[in-house]
Design a protein around this motif. Structure first.
Motif, PDB file in Angstrom:
ATOM      1  N   LEU A  43       0.833  -1.207   0.000  1.00 52.08           N
ATOM      2  CA  LEU A  43       0.000   0.000   0.000  1.00 52.08           C
ATOM      3  C   LEU A  43       0.863   1.251   0.000  1.00 52.08           C
ATOM      4  N   VAL A  44       1.889   1.272   0.827  1.00 47.96           N
ATOM      5  CA  VAL A  44       2.795   2.428   0.873  1.00 47.96           C
ATOM      6  C   VAL A  44       3.513   2.577  -0.460  1.00 47.96           C
ATOM      7  N   SER A  83      -1.348   4.549 -18.018  1.00 46.63           N
ATOM      8  CA  SER A  83      -1.289   3.139 -17.647  1.00 46.63           C
ATOM      9  C   SER A  83      -0.600   2.958 -16.294  1.00 46.63           C
ATOM     10  N   GLN A  84       0.490   3.693 -16.078  1.00 49.73           N
ATOM     11  CA  GLN A  84       1.197   3.594 -14.809  1.00 49.73           C
ATOM     12  C   GLN A  84       0.335   4.115 -13.663  1.00 49.73           C
ATOM     13  N   VAL A  89      -3.142   3.049  -8.872  1.00 46.57           N
ATOM     14  CA  VAL A  89      -4.445   3.126  -8.213  1.00 46.57           C
ATOM     15  C   VAL A  89      -4.959   1.716  -7.905  1.00 46.57           C
ATOM     16  N   LEU A  90      -4.810   0.806  -8.851  1.00 47.67           N
ATOM     17  CA  LEU A  90      -5.232  -0.570  -8.607  1.00 47.67           C
ATOM     18  C   LEU A  90      -4.427  -1.202  -7.470  1.00 47.67           C
ATOM     19  N   SER A  94      -6.167  -2.646  -4.142  1.00 47.10           N
ATOM     20  CA  SER A  94      -6.044  -4.063  -3.782  1.00 47.10           C
ATOM     21  C   SER A  94      -5.353  -4.237  -2.431  1.00 47.10           C
ATOM     22  N   SER A  95      -4.336  -3.435  -2.150  1.00 43.83           N
ATOM     23  CA  SER A  95      -3.667  -3.528  -0.854  1.00 43.83           C
ATOM     24  C   SER A  95      -4.578  -3.082   0.278  1.00 43.83           C
ATOM     25  N   GLY A  96      -5.332  -2.024   0.038  1.00 45.02           N
ATOM     26  CA  GLY A  96      -6.287  -1.569   1.049  1.00 45.02           C
ATOM     27  C   GLY A  96      -7.368  -2.603   1.313  1.00 45.02           C
TER      28      GLY A  96
END
Length: 131
Positions: A43-44, A83-84, A89-90, A94-96
């Motif tokens: 996430l970080v 794209s980056q 953001v994805l 996903s980590s959150g």
């Protein structure tokens, strides 16, 4: 209380603490804790990538291709940045989500372990009994 009785109580307490059910609870806690740590690190990292993106690699335009002009190069650069940013953001999402799922599972199982621990008995006050 004799020493043999205290030793037997200690063995019984250890057997109660490390039952198959408690080992399962400890294993779930370990796995969800490791997952939470990796999700927090990811996430970080994703948040840093979102606010400080990688400059990317420069691909020079082909010399002999007249259809590949500065507008086409700008369009490709914009597409690479978009794209980056989308990937960052994805990664944050996903980590959150992983943290939101693994965290409560860990805390639930850890509370179950703490609730099922045998109560700690305080030794009687006074001098120890003679052997």
């Amino acid at each position: 209380m004799t020493r043999a009785t205290r030793g037997e109580e200690a063995v019984v307490a250890i057997q109660e603490r490390f039952s198959l059910r408690n080992l399962y609870l400890y294993l779930v806690c370990l796995i969800t804790l490791v997952i939470s740590i990796f999700a927090a690190v990811n996430l970080v990292r994703s948040a840093v990538e979102l606010f400080y993106p990688d400059p990317g690699y420069y691909i020079p335009a082909p010399v002999k291709d007249p259809s590949f002009g500065p507008e086409e190069q700008e369009r490709l650069d914009r597409a690479a940045r978009d794209s980056q940013q989308r990937q960052s953001v994805l990664g944050v999402i996903s980590s959150g989500a992983l943290l939101l799922i693994a965290g409560p599972v860990y805390f639930y199982h850890w509370r179950r372990i703490q609730a099922e621990l045998p109560s700690r008995q305080t030794p009687p006050e006074g001098p120890p009994p003679p052997a």
